[in-house]
Design a protein around this motif. Sequence first.
Motif, PDB file in Angstrom:
ATOM      1  N   CYS A 142      81.163   0.549  44.689  1.00 25.62           N
ATOM      2  CA  CYS A 142      80.322  -0.294  43.822  1.00 25.62           C
ATOM      3  C   CYS A 142      80.305  -1.733  44.351  1.00 25.62           C
ATOM      4  CB  CYS A 142      80.817  -0.260  42.386  1.00 25.62           C
ATOM      5  SG  CYS A 142      80.621   1.351  41.594  1.00 25.62           S
ATOM      6  N   PHE A 166      77.878  -2.276  47.175  1.00 25.58           N
ATOM      7  CA  PHE A 166      76.438  -2.343  46.912  1.00 25.58           C
ATOM      8  C   PHE A 166      76.012  -3.679  46.318  1.00 25.58           C
ATOM      9  CE2 PHE A 166      72.572  -1.302  44.398  1.00 25.58           C
ATOM     10  CZ  PHE A 166      71.759  -0.908  45.458  1.00 25.58           C
ATOM     11  N   ALA A 195      73.250  -5.822  47.995  1.00 22.60           N
ATOM     12  CA  ALA A 195      71.916  -5.239  47.849  1.00 22.60           C
ATOM     13  C   ALA A 195      71.395  -5.444  46.422  1.00 22.60           C
ATOM     14  CB  ALA A 195      71.946  -3.745  48.187  1.00 22.60           C
ATOM     15  N   LEU A 207      68.015  -7.375  45.363  1.00 21.47           N
ATOM     16  CA  LEU A 207      66.982  -6.813  44.482  1.00 21.47           C
ATOM     17  C   LEU A 207      66.649  -7.789  43.354  1.00 21.47           C
ATOM     18  CD1 LEU A 207      68.210  -3.104  44.204  1.00 21.47           C
ATOM     19  CD2 LEU A 207      66.000  -3.850  45.118  1.00 21.47           C
ATOM     20  N   MET A 238      64.508 -10.453  44.768  1.00 20.35           N
ATOM     21  CA  MET A 238      63.215  -9.956  45.235  1.00 20.35           C
ATOM     22  C   MET A 238      62.276  -9.592  44.082  1.00 20.35           C
ATOM     23  SD  MET A 238      64.560  -7.481  48.324  1.00 20.35           S
ATOM     24  CE  MET A 238      62.969  -6.941  49.009  1.00 20.35           C
ATOM     25  N   GLY A 239      62.793  -9.543  42.854  1.00 21.27           N
ATOM     26  CA  GLY A 239      61.897  -9.280  41.726  1.00 21.27           C
ATOM     27  C   GLY A 239      62.210  -8.036  40.930  1.00 21.27           C
ATOM     28  N   TRP A 240      63.352  -7.412  41.183  1.00 23.87           N
ATOM     29  CA  TRP A 240      63.736  -6.229  40.415  1.00 23.87           C
ATOM     30  C   TRP A 240      64.933  -6.515  39.508  1.00 23.87           C
ATOM     31  CZ3 TRP A 240      61.390  -5.775  45.125  1.00 23.87           C
ATOM     32  CH2 TRP A 240      60.331  -4.859  45.222  1.00 23.87           C
ATOM     33  N   ASP A 245      67.027  -1.171  36.555  1.00 30.22           N
ATOM     34  CA  ASP A 245      68.100  -0.394  37.162  1.00 30.22           C
ATOM     35  C   ASP A 245      67.401   0.517  38.162  1.00 30.22           C
ATOM     36  OD1 ASP A 245      70.048   1.308  37.968  1.00 30.22           O
ATOM     37  OD2 ASP A 245      70.474   2.141  35.988  1.00 30.22           O
ATOM     38  N   ILE A 246      67.462   0.158  39.403  1.00 30.23           N
ATOM     39  CA  ILE A 246      66.676   0.863  40.433  1.00 30.23           C
ATOM     40  C   ILE A 246      67.051   2.347  40.493  1.00 30.23           C
ATOM     41  CG2 ILE A 246      68.237   0.466  42.387  1.00 30.23           C
ATOM     42  CD1 ILE A 246      64.445   0.015  42.542  1.00 30.23           C
ATOM     43  N   PHE A 247      68.213   2.698  39.970  1.00 26.76           N
ATOM     44  CA  PHE A 247      68.667   4.089  40.030  1.00 26.76           C
ATOM     45  C   PHE A 247      68.309   4.889  38.778  1.00 26.76           C
ATOM     46  CE2 PHE A 247      71.621   1.644  42.734  1.00 26.76           C
ATOM     47  CZ  PHE A 247      71.322   2.250  43.941  1.00 26.76           C
ATOM     48  N   SER A 248      67.713   4.241  37.801  1.00 23.27           N
ATOM     49  CA  SER A 248      67.409   4.951  36.552  1.00 23.27           C
ATOM     50  C   SER A 248      66.227   5.895  36.733  1.00 23.27           C
ATOM     51  CB  SER A 248      67.072   3.951  35.458  1.00 23.27           C
ATOM     52  OG  SER A 248      65.759   3.488  35.624  1.00 23.27           O
ATOM     53  N   HIS A 249      66.087   6.821  35.810  1.00 23.50           N
ATOM     54  CA  HIS A 249      65.001   7.781  35.897  1.00 23.50           C
ATOM     55  C   HIS A 249      63.668   7.149  35.517  1.00 23.50           C
ATOM     56  CE1 HIS A 249      62.515  11.344  34.852  1.00 23.50           C
ATOM     57  NE2 HIS A 249      63.143  11.845  35.890  1.00 23.50           N
ATOM     58  N   GLN A 250      63.728   6.123  34.711  1.00 24.64           N
ATOM     59  CA  GLN A 250      62.477   5.457  34.269  1.00 24.64           C
ATOM     60  C   GLN A 250      61.707   4.894  35.442  1.00 24.64           C
ATOM     61  OE1 GLN A 250      62.426   6.947  31.583  1.00 24.64           O
ATOM     62  NE2 GLN A 250      61.432   5.271  30.540  1.00 24.64           N
ATOM     63  N   PHE A 253      64.033  11.689  42.947  1.00 27.42           N
ATOM     64  CA  PHE A 253      65.147  11.378  42.055  1.00 27.42           C
ATOM     65  C   PHE A 253      66.398  12.118  42.504  1.00 27.42           C
ATOM     66  CE2 PHE A 253      67.300  11.181  37.742  1.00 27.42           C
ATOM     67  CZ  PHE A 253      67.501   9.827  37.806  1.00 27.42           C
ATOM     68  N   ARG A 306      69.379  11.238  42.713  1.00 22.80           N
ATOM     69  CA  ARG A 306      70.592  11.051  41.904  1.00 22.80           C
ATOM     70  C   ARG A 306      70.958  12.283  41.107  1.00 22.80           C
ATOM     71  NH1 ARG A 306      71.006   6.308  37.234  1.00 22.80           N
ATOM     72  NH2 ARG A 306      72.793   7.163  36.101  1.00 22.80           N
ATOM     73  N   LYS A 313      59.451   3.041  43.561  1.00 16.79           N
ATOM     74  CA  LYS A 313      59.733   1.861  42.730  1.00 16.79           C
ATOM     75  C   LYS A 313      59.676   0.575  43.560  1.00 16.79           C
ATOM     76  CE  LYS A 313      62.724   3.790  39.109  1.00 16.79           C
ATOM     77  NZ  LYS A 313      64.057   3.644  38.497  1.00 16.79           N
ATOM     78  N   ILE A 346      65.921  -2.735  52.289  1.00  9.35           N
ATOM     79  CA  ILE A 346      66.534  -2.662  50.964  1.00  9.35           C
ATOM     80  C   ILE A 346      66.459  -1.223  50.433  1.00  9.35           C
ATOM     81  CG2 ILE A 346      64.486  -3.253  49.558  1.00  9.35           C
ATOM     82  CD1 ILE A 346      67.911  -4.724  48.910  1.00  9.35           C
ATOM     83  N   GLU A 358      69.372   0.632  51.817  1.00  7.97           N
ATOM     84  CA  GLU A 358      70.620   0.276  51.130  1.00  7.97           C
ATOM     85  C   GLU A 358      70.729   1.005  49.795  1.00  7.97           C
ATOM     86  OE1 GLU A 358      72.315  -3.760  51.747  1.00  7.97           O
ATOM     87  OE2 GLU A 358      70.237  -4.296  52.215  1.00  7.97           O
ATOM     88  N   PHE A 385      73.619   4.049  48.463  1.00  9.44           N
ATOM     89  CA  PHE A 385      74.523   4.036  47.311  1.00  9.44           C
ATOM     90  C   PHE A 385      74.382   5.291  46.454  1.00  9.44           C
ATOM     91  CE2 PHE A 385      75.755   2.613  42.967  1.00  9.44           C
ATOM     92  CZ  PHE A 385      77.081   2.290  43.255  1.00  9.44           C
ATOM     93  N   ARG A 410      57.002 -12.049  43.220  1.00 11.16           N
ATOM     94  CA  ARG A 410      57.156 -10.902  44.106  1.00 11.16           C
ATOM     95  C   ARG A 410      55.813 -10.345  44.585  1.00 11.16           C
ATOM     96  NH1 ARG A 410      59.328  -5.755  41.097  1.00 11.16           N
ATOM     97  NH2 ARG A 410      57.154  -5.738  40.467  1.00 11.16           N
TER      98      ARG A 410
END
Lengths: 229, 229, 229, 229, 229, 229, 229, 229
Positions: free
Chosen positions: C205, C208, C211, C215, C218-220, C224-229, D103, D105, D130, D201, D204, D208, G58
């Motif tokens: 963790c 990361f 990175a 993010l 950069m505008g994110w 949560d870039i890893f979320s399903h949404q 997805f 994950r 995304k 990015i 990266e 993770f 962005r």
Amino acid sequence: MLGAPYANAFVFPAPARKLLSRLRAMTIRLHRGDLPDDANLGDCVAIDTETLGLVPHRDRLCVVQLSRGDGTADVVQIAAGQSRAPNIERLLADPSVLKLFHFARFDIAVLFRAFGVMAGPIYCTKIASKLARTYTDRHGLKDLVRELLGHEISKQQQSSDWGSDSLSEAQLAYAASDVLYLHALRTRLDAMLKREGRFEIAQECFGFLPARARLDLMGWAEADIFSHQ
Amino acid sequence: MLGAPYANAFVFPAPARKLLSRLRAMTIRLHRGDLPDDANLGDCVAIDTETLGLVPHRDRLCVVQLSRGDGTADVVQIAAGQSRAPNIERLLADPSVLKLFHFARFDIAVLFRAFGVMAGPIYCTKIASKLARTYTDRHGLKDLVRELLGHEISKQQQSSDWGSDSLSEAQLAYAASDVLYLHALRTRLDAMLKREGRFEIAQECFGFLPARARLDLMGWAEADIFSHQ
Amino acid sequence: MLGAPYANAFVFPAPARKLLSRLRAMTIRLHRGDLPDDANLGDCVAIDTETLGLVPHRDRLCVVQLSRGDGTADVVQIAAGQSRAPNIERLLADPSVLKLFHFARFDIAVLFRAFGVMAGPIYCTKIASKLARTYTDRHGLKDLVRELLGHEISKQQQSSDWGSDSLSEAQLAYAASDVLYLHALRTRLDAMLKREGRFEIAQECFGFLPARARLDLMGWAEADIFSHQ
Amino acid sequence: MLGAPYANAFVFPAPARKLLSRLRAMTIRLHRGDLPDDANLGDCVAIDTETLGLVPHRDRLCVVQLSRGDGTADVVQIAAGQSRAPNIERLLADPSVLKLFHFARFDIAVLFRAFGVMAGPIYCTKIASKLARTYTDRHGLKDLVRELLGHEISKQQQSSDWGSDSLSEAQLAYAASDVLYLHALRTRLDAMLKREGRFEIAQECFGFLPARARLDLMGWAEADIFSHQ
Amino acid sequence: MLGAPYANAFVFPAPARKLLSRLRAMTIRLHRGDLPDDANLGDCVAIDTETLGLVPHRDRLCVVQLSRGDGTADVVQIAAGQSRAPNIERLLADPSVLKLFHFARFDIAVLFRAFGVMAGPIYCTKIASKLARTYTDRHGLKDLVRELLGHEISKQQQSSDWGSDSLSEAQLAYAASDVLYLHALRTRLDAMLKREGRFEIAQECFGFLPARARLDLMGWAEADIFSHQ
Amino acid sequence: MLGAPYANAFVFPAPARKLLSRLRAMTIRLHRGDLPDDANLGDCVAIDTETLGLVPHRDRLCVVQLSRGDGTADVVQIAAGQSRAPNIERLLADPSVLKLFHFARFDIAVLFRAFGVMAGPIYCTKIASKLARTYTDRHGLKDLVRELLGHEISKQQQSSDWGSDSLSEAQLAYAASDVLYLHALRTRLDAMLKREGRFEIAQECFGFLPARARLDLMGWAEADIFSHQ
Amino acid sequence: MLGAPYANAFVFPAPARKLLSRLRAMTIRLHRGDLPDDANLGDCVAIDTETLGLVPHRDRLCVVQLSRGDGTADVVQIAAGQSRAPNIERLLADPSVLKLFHFARFDIAVLFRAFGVMAGPIYCTKIASKLARTYTDRHGLKDLVRELLGHEISKQQQSSDWGSDSLSEAQLAYAASDVLYLHALRTRLDAMLKREGRFEIAQECFGFLPARARLDLMGWAEADIFSHQ
Amino acid sequence: MLGAPYANAFVFPAPARKLLSRLRAMTIRLHRGDLPDDANLGDCVAIDTETLGLVPHRDRLCVVQLSRGDGTADVVQIAAGQSRAPNIERLLADPSVLKLFHFARFDIAVLFRAFGVMAGPIYCTKIASKLARTYTDRHGLKDLVRELLGHEISKQQQSSDWGSDSLSEAQLAYAASDVLYLHALRTRLDAMLKREGRFEIAQECFGFLPARARLDLMGWAEADIFSHQ
């Protein structure tokens, strides 16, 4: 005071400091791994557990507290990775011993996951309170003890590191306080349940608790299986 | 076609219009007040009810639908103020007859309130679906019938005036459709429950349904009695 | 006391007043624009930042606090418009120096935006706490210091005007207090992470975090870039 | 058409019916338990999984679909209780084969739980989308395939009983369709990522993913470990 | 002091302890089942009720408190199952006696359910406050008494076991305190309502209260029958 | 002390009691209906209003407080139905006098509705604070006075009956305290706005306030007219 | 048809396919980088922009569409990294040319960020609609065009890759359609605003738009600077 | 057909186009400013209003529609600024004429604000539906007409510019359709209310509607004055 059957147990000294003053001369017997073989907890034992958190598949059982309702408590530390505790298991499974919990659903799931034994028969003071004390929505142990018994108990150590090898005195006192009042609460709650004609429905709810705990462990912890959703 | 035992029952004509086309030549027997004395619904009967709404203390029972799983349905209109229906009561209480419901919790509460009889033993296809069909959160009867049986049923008449003295054909067809598929659903769901080792937990959930319905009627309808809140 | 390497630094007098009493005889070295050239912060430095707010593109970096874990702190005021601080930059980029933060994600983004250097390697006490202290959802610095170290720190000056040309004594004391405890916290948290077998996942963790901070810039930031949404 | 290496595999007939018409002459090879020993899926394989639901500790892996990007798919049924699939395991662990997921994950967590192998290296089309397609918040596979490739894919079978012993043609077609487009999507998304300077990015973030999946399995599925909360 | 008409009533001793100090020398007459026959409560009586909770069909009436506005209170315990209280019923129905309540809607529904008599005419200090005190959204009895009368009343016993056979002194003092201030509040609120030209609209609102209470009992407790929803 | 120009005004005695102790020797001049003709409030006047509530079409203006920034305040009671106050109107409209408010939007709408005069030019300490104090989301007057001036002001009388014919001393002290600090706050906020290059944007926001207040009165009070919704 | 001033522009062919049928014989002139030097867009020009998303820091500007209200549109592609477009800049800044936008706030912020020029004077059809069309809360361009002009426009391409080097015909048609109707909408909305006496307040709102856009870029995009919060 | 009493009224031609087909040969009489002097609308008149929106203090009355229940409708346009309509006022106040509305609360407030006359006596089909149709939560006019009368009415013109000087045919047809069905609905709803014993409570609710509308205009539109909040 340390009774004979618990010769190898550490006896927690009667608290002298302010923090612990409300647990007057309380006797706490500390054990590692299991109850002693000759422990005698009677036919109605109050039980509570402490874990590393609320996620069953992640947060292991750390402590089991028990009391026969005589103002003393047995506090059993469970080691990481430990999967057997024969004396506790026997007690949980003994059909002639009523097990008192506050919010039994959580504790019996934790104990089942740790030792593979589903506790029974069960009495849950939280469910009893929901059915008897309709005049409030506060059914925490602290609320019950305050209103029905006139005592104040602290919940300050509730979120602490129960996985630590050596528990602090404050942790031990807190752990014990969670089982010392359940017998008295049951007496008060049963009287109210009977007065309002809700004693039988309470028994039916207690009876479903093992299934409810099994559902939690099987993956339906979030769901009210009986809801329309 | 109208069978002999139901001589004094109105037989709903085989639907000709588009709306009813999917209920091909379905036989519906309409009764007032109770099942006929010689009704024989077998040892496993699908039951559904229609009421004036979802508030038990306000919205009275209007219709009870039953089916023995042979593609025919008995639809019984209950009059306002009616508090007895001996044949239905006997059936509900008969321990040798399994009663199939979809969301039994509501129906058995309504029937208990109307006639004072708690139904049992019970099978609930909604609970079975929640335990078996973990791959979806759609457990409505319409969803089950579509996925497991490949039929489409309409829910359009669900919210209509079931207290009306004369029900429309569309209402009758809808009422019947709610009991015609429960036997087949049970077969499919039991197979899935067994395959995934969840048959026993389903039985335990069914077993608590009478207590859950009683809690609803006693004033805990909103509460999940087992929740931590 | 002011050490030799910091000859031109202002030394904050040992606090005498009540407000600052808990920072007993704490040594704070105040600098403008950068660390002194001969500052030696060891191979593990605690770092915190103060800004004009939480919106990276709007709220500039005002203060960088650093401590080598010896109970003293260097507090560096950054001027409006300042875009270089060579000694701080060198420290941030030095692969042989571990940088300790509490909620590193914010601080390393702020520092990167100010000076163009991404800090590394990183240790974040908030992430460590989330992984180790599963028994609570309170992972603020104040919570950690209270439970694990038994100290109370004040957060009262957290929302104050860090862009002011002359910081108040209360601000300096607060700024320093945010870096004085991170070394001790790391020791405690590492012990818990290892005990529960979560040390490796914590490292992943931490790895990361650069990175994640990029993010954010950069505008994110919201995602949560890893979320399903 | 069934190629030589898959002699003992069932070949799904080219769909004739309306439902499947958009999968023109698609070749699907169905296997039980594992890929055939002589399967050759190239150095970049698209992978998807079907499970009994979204709760990892409850809902077992049922199907693994794979495609080398040539318009054909291998669909592998995994038996209840199966804990090894040597050919799939070897593929997942092979550092010279890039694994494409949508997805990732979820899928890599499921595969790790089933077989104990963490997949890598990984490319995730949802994360790529995304980062590249900032002009929309629709990053479902269906959305990507529609916008970037001009095809419509159906998600109707997504929630169906993948634990069934014999999958329906509709299920097979759906399962295959989830891996047939990932190679083409990657090409399009990589072009966009490079155009906007976001290729690094993205790498990266992909890097993770194994840690993120491990956090899910360890009990932090609900948490964004990097959030301030 | 116990007046002649209440010869068989228990007189609550003037409170000596700290808890009750603010009710100086308050006279409370305790009765079981009904007011005494010769009770004379004047032409404007403050009334409050205590129940086992807020669910009308579940939580029975336990206590009715009344005051003629002279600083004394009659507290009547109602037995479980009791369905008549002739003297109270007569008072509720007497058109020449104005009944003062705080949030009358609840109390008159409870009294109607217990004794079958709808109270009237009615004055509600909560509605009066909502119309007069537009400068606040705090319309609890405690808030009104504090701002308009300069007293502090305790609500601590509000959620306690009013079904208990013997009420505690704290309960009696609390119960009485809920009716002792309503006459004075009415005077203050009426002056404000008249000053702002809202006296008539207040009367119209009071006039609808019996219908509003009847809607509650009939099953529309959750609904604002006048809303657009 | 009462100055000559205010010969017919009531002078509030310097507070002696504890409640008012923090307003040391504050001079408050109380007027009815308007400022005296010879009042001289300088070229920068702090203004606040008290009303019967927050609904403009319902809750009338009761009090206007003004201060020239010399530590004294003029408090003007406005009668029910009053629609003119020539001296106040002249002041509001005077383009050479800057009017300071905290949350001007509300006050200038209330004053416009009462007297038909739109105030201008305007300075709003709440908007200035939002632009300058990005490090917090607390922009209440109490917060500003505490942080920037080091005083504590009480908001306890904020919700009280400002329509009362005779205001209490506590009300007067509270009313005055809302205008005594605005000049000092403006000085501090302007310095911060200039330091961060936000002075011009603040002026542009102040310039739109009359239009914003007019929108409120015209029926767009709930809407952010500039939002995308 | 391609007019002389646009000799080097690509002329979009009159759409023949179904998708574009509603844009009958629309003339679209496509340019790269800027308007041609001899473009003459009159004294009232409709402008819209397309970007890579809604995050200003962005998502870069990709396309600027302009129309003089004669049914033709100029579509200008802006290259990645481009920071000047002299002809567009001159037009934006020209005080004698009214710029029409739908939701100007977004577009003028984007244009200011791209080219450093704040557009003015401005007319915004969304704000005009909010003030004029109080009978609805649908103020999208599509809604306005449908109700006030009787046309249907498609928003399907709204979320597409405007950063692509070569825009599709569908993208061009969509881009143009966003500026072709603004002149006609303005005529209709102005008539309504005048009829209801809201023309002046609309002008005041338009006048604040540059400040509002500047606040967005400065970091207050989420805040309604005029709100009480 | 145009009846004699309405000689100077515009008669809306029987609709020929598809949009209006369901209003077969409906007679609509259009008036400006008021009903004609010799209009005779019987002793039970259906009334609806159209306004510029839902904010009473902002959005003026534009149209009043009336029907005596014979399938014809009188549509009266109200001019901006108009404050008298003697014939409508007389009708509203006539105690011998029952006024039927759907959601009367809104219409009678609008009419009171426009003309200063509170309508009475009143019948509201929305309230009647809430009390009678407990089996649904859909109480819109469209829902009632569909279920109880078997017609489909369009609500498409509901949000349109009713302040326009010349209403479109679609607007007129929509306006009329809102009053043509109220008599028939009342008949159906009264039968249901009587069947379920809810006729009297409905009358009591209707009786409070003028007070409820007055509360709306006085500033309590958002509040349920009877709620506990």
